[in-house]
Enzyme design. Sequence first.
Site, mmCIF file in Angstrom:
data_model
loop_
_atom_site.group_PDB
_atom_site.id
_atom_site.type_symbol
_atom_site.label_atom_id
_atom_site.label_comp_id
_atom_site.label_asym_id
_atom_site.label_seq_id
_atom_site.Cartn_x
_atom_site.Cartn_y
_atom_site.Cartn_z
ATOM 1 C CB SER A 113 -0.483 -15.155 30.818
ATOM 2 O OG SER A 113 -0.406 -16.095 31.878
ATOM 3 C CG HIS A 118 -7.720 -0.019 29.386
ATOM 4 N ND1 HIS A 118 -8.428 -0.240 28.320
ATOM 5 C CD2 HIS A 118 -7.538 -0.909 30.387
ATOM 6 C CE1 HIS A 118 -8.307 -1.582 28.292
ATOM 7 N NE2 HIS A 118 -8.091 -2.070 29.405
ATOM 8 C CB CYS A 141 -0.829 -18.403 34.711
ATOM 9 S SG CYS A 141 -1.288 -19.770 35.539
#
EC number: 4.1.1.50
Length: 264
Positions: A113, A118, A141
């Site tokens: 997780s 970026h 998750c």
Amino acid sequence: MVKPLPRLRLQGFNNLTKALSFNIYDVCYARTEEERQRYIEYIDEEYNADRLTQILTDVAEIIGANILNVARQDYDPQGASVTILISEEPVIDKKQAGKELISDAVVAHMDKSHITVHTYPETHPQEGIATFRADIDVATCGVISPLKALNYLIESLESDIVIMDYRVRGFTRDVKGKKHYIDHKINSIQNFLAKNIKSRYEMFDVNVYQENIFHTKMHLKDFDLDQYLFEEKAKNLSFKERMKIEALLKREIEELFHGRNLSE
């Protein structure tokens, strides 16, 4: 809002991995080399590591995740990256464990997780086009759904074009031993977008339902030249200049939206 299937009684932990990927583009026109450089500097400051960290922290709160660790970096000459490791439940009580245990807990969740961003500012060397791209990935998750953060992310960034991918992987097993490969209803990412966002964007889907893969791309419907000019107003340009710049911008948007260069 994510619509869950009827609650399942699970055997152990929910092992489904849900991953949401964003590519968000801001397109701009800057007439001179100096203006293009100032645009890059503006974007670099507007979306520096500190600002991005705050956005991702808000995302973690929206989806109901607990932050384990934050790594961030501004780059020279431009760009920034932030990675936040998250978990569904608090992993450990810091008051009851030493640094070594906390570090182990962080590493254990690193590939399960996380939220990352970026940034990629760039300019055309001759034609005055400047673009800013932010790539955002939210992978969870368990029962946490990254789809809850959709609207916030679109509104937080200057989103002329948005390309989104959502997929669900793995399975979770109920107490009778039956495997379940998804735990909520979905036929399009558009199901989870706010009405005011859907009204502003032209949208296109490519979905592979049997593989739990969902893809939506969208761009703004309305074109207002002033919204794309950097340090300039459309009223100060000649008709010929406006038509030329508008054609350049619309072509750039079309190419980014389709992910390929158009023929001359």
